[in-house]
Design a protein around this motif. Structure first.
Motif, PDB file in Angstrom:
ATOM      1  N   VAL A 179     -10.746   0.983  -0.148  1.00 28.68           N
ATOM      2  CA  VAL A 179     -10.247   0.312   1.057  1.00 28.68           C
ATOM      3  C   VAL A 179      -9.826  -1.107   0.691  1.00 28.68           C
ATOM      4  O   VAL A 179     -10.312  -1.672  -0.288  1.00 28.68           O
ATOM      5  CB  VAL A 179     -11.318   0.271   2.167  1.00 28.68           C
ATOM      6  N   PRO A 180      -8.916  -1.705   1.460  1.00 28.46           N
ATOM      7  CA  PRO A 180      -8.459  -3.063   1.150  1.00 28.46           C
ATOM      8  C   PRO A 180      -9.615  -4.061   1.134  1.00 28.46           C
ATOM      9  O   PRO A 180     -10.522  -3.996   1.966  1.00 28.46           O
ATOM     10  CB  PRO A 180      -7.488  -3.378   2.303  1.00 28.46           C
ATOM     11  N   GLY A 181      -9.556  -4.990   0.168  1.00 32.41           N
ATOM     12  CA  GLY A 181     -10.589  -6.002   0.054  1.00 32.41           C
ATOM     13  C   GLY A 181     -10.150  -7.313   0.674  1.00 32.41           C
ATOM     14  O   GLY A 181      -9.198  -7.369   1.447  1.00 32.41           O
ATOM     15  N   GLU A 182     -10.860  -8.384   0.327  1.00 31.40           N
ATOM     16  CA  GLU A 182     -10.556  -9.692   0.905  1.00 31.40           C
ATOM     17  C   GLU A 182      -9.208 -10.211   0.423  1.00 31.40           C
ATOM     18  O   GLU A 182      -8.536 -10.943   1.135  1.00 31.40           O
ATOM     19  CB  GLU A 182     -11.654 -10.690   0.537  1.00 31.40           C
ATOM     20  N   ARG A 183      -8.846  -9.863  -0.806  1.00 32.86           N
ATOM     21  CA  ARG A 183      -7.534 -10.248  -1.323  1.00 32.86           C
ATOM     22  C   ARG A 183      -6.650  -9.009  -1.415  1.00 32.86           C
ATOM     23  O   ARG A 183      -7.144  -7.905  -1.613  1.00 32.86           O
ATOM     24  CB  ARG A 183      -7.679 -10.912  -2.691  1.00 32.86           C
ATOM     25  N   PRO A 184      -5.352  -9.188  -1.292  1.00 35.75           N
ATOM     26  CA  PRO A 184      -4.451  -8.040  -1.170  1.00 35.75           C
ATOM     27  C   PRO A 184      -4.491  -7.070  -2.346  1.00 35.75           C
ATOM     28  O   PRO A 184      -4.383  -5.865  -2.143  1.00 35.75           O
ATOM     29  CB  PRO A 184      -3.060  -8.689  -1.066  1.00 35.75           C
ATOM     30  N   ILE A 185      -4.635  -7.592  -3.552  1.00 40.43           N
ATOM     31  CA  ILE A 185      -4.527  -6.704  -4.711  1.00 40.43           C
ATOM     32  C   ILE A 185      -5.854  -6.055  -5.070  1.00 40.43           C
ATOM     33  O   ILE A 185      -5.912  -4.941  -5.569  1.00 40.43           O
ATOM     34  CB  ILE A 185      -3.976  -7.486  -5.926  1.00 40.43           C
ATOM     35  N   ARG A 186      -6.950  -6.795  -4.835  1.00 41.13           N
ATOM     36  CA  ARG A 186      -8.262  -6.300  -5.247  1.00 41.13           C
ATOM     37  C   ARG A 186      -8.900  -5.511  -4.112  1.00 41.13           C
ATOM     38  O   ARG A 186      -9.298  -6.077  -3.110  1.00 41.13           O
ATOM     39  CB  ARG A 186      -9.153  -7.484  -5.661  1.00 41.13           C
ATOM     40  N   TRP A 187      -8.967  -4.202  -4.293  1.00 45.16           N
ATOM     41  CA  TRP A 187      -9.528  -3.350  -3.264  1.00 45.16           C
ATOM     42  C   TRP A 187     -10.994  -3.035  -3.577  1.00 45.16           C
ATOM     43  O   TRP A 187     -11.452  -3.226  -4.700  1.00 45.16           O
ATOM     44  CB  TRP A 187      -8.701  -2.068  -3.147  1.00 45.16           C
ATOM     45  N   ALA A 188     -11.692  -2.549  -2.580  1.00 49.17           N
ATOM     46  CA  ALA A 188     -13.118  -2.257  -2.720  1.00 49.17           C
ATOM     47  C   ALA A 188     -13.336  -0.751  -2.781  1.00 49.17           C
ATOM     48  O   ALA A 188     -12.842  -0.009  -1.921  1.00 49.17           O
ATOM     49  CB  ALA A 188     -13.883  -2.846  -1.546  1.00 49.17           C
ATOM     50  N   ALA A 189     -14.074  -0.301  -3.784  1.00 54.87           N
ATOM     51  CA  ALA A 189     -14.271   1.128  -4.002  1.00 54.87           C
ATOM     52  C   ALA A 189     -15.716   1.535  -3.730  1.00 54.87           C
ATOM     53  O   ALA A 189     -16.654   0.800  -4.040  1.00 54.87           O
ATOM     54  CB  ALA A 189     -13.913   1.486  -5.431  1.00 54.87           C
ATOM     55  N   THR A 190     -15.853   2.702  -3.138  1.00 56.67           N
ATOM     56  CA  THR A 190     -17.165   3.303  -2.914  1.00 56.67           C
ATOM     57  C   THR A 190     -17.150   4.707  -3.508  1.00 56.67           C
ATOM     58  O   THR A 190     -16.244   5.487  -3.221  1.00 56.67           O
ATOM     59  CB  THR A 190     -17.467   3.393  -1.399  1.00 56.67           C
ATOM     60  N   ALA A 191     -18.132   5.011  -4.328  1.00 60.19           N
ATOM     61  CA  ALA A 191     -18.174   6.327  -4.947  1.00 60.19           C
ATOM     62  C   ALA A 191     -18.334   7.415  -3.902  1.00 60.19           C
ATOM     63  O   ALA A 191     -19.050   7.230  -2.913  1.00 60.19           O
ATOM     64  CB  ALA A 191     -19.313   6.396  -5.947  1.00 60.19           C
ATOM     65  N   VAL A 192     -17.665   8.526  -4.127  1.00 68.20           N
ATOM     66  CA  VAL A 192     -17.779   9.684  -3.247  1.00 68.20           C
ATOM     67  C   VAL A 192     -18.824  10.614  -3.829  1.00 68.20           C
ATOM     68  O   VAL A 192     -18.722  11.020  -4.978  1.00 68.20           O
ATOM     69  CB  VAL A 192     -16.428  10.409  -3.123  1.00 68.20           C
ATOM     70  N   LYS A 193     -19.804  10.962  -3.038  1.00 68.61           N
ATOM     71  CA  LYS A 193     -20.872  11.826  -3.546  1.00 68.61           C
ATOM     72  C   LYS A 193     -20.435  13.292  -3.532  1.00 68.61           C
ATOM     73  O   LYS A 193     -19.655  13.684  -2.717  1.00 68.61           O
ATOM     74  CB  LYS A 193     -22.111  11.652  -2.678  1.00 68.61           C
TER      75      LYS A 193
END
Ligand SMILES: [Zn+2]
Length: 54
Positions: free
Chosen positions: A40-54
């Motif tokens: 999902v989008p993070g605080e800055r446009p290029i750096r997104w935040a990832a969450t592992a899918v179980k």
């Protein structure tokens, strides 16, 4: 298209992908360990935040 970078929570590899403007969520797979992540989008446009899918 805009680029999105996200860091794998499993092996810390920085992954890069291209997304359409306006994208709020994507499903991607780490290039190194192939673990799936929700990204999902993070605080800055290029750096997104990832969450592992179980
Ligand atoms: Zn990985």
């Amino acid at each position: 298209m805009t680029s999105a970078e996200w860091i794998c929570t499993n092996c810390k590899t920085t992954n890069r992908t291209f997304v359409k403007p306006g994208t709020t969520r994507l499903r991607d797979r780490c290039i190194t360990c192939h673990k799936r992540h929700d990204v999902v989008p993070g605080e800055r446009p290029i750096r997104w935040a990832a969450t592992a899918v179980k």
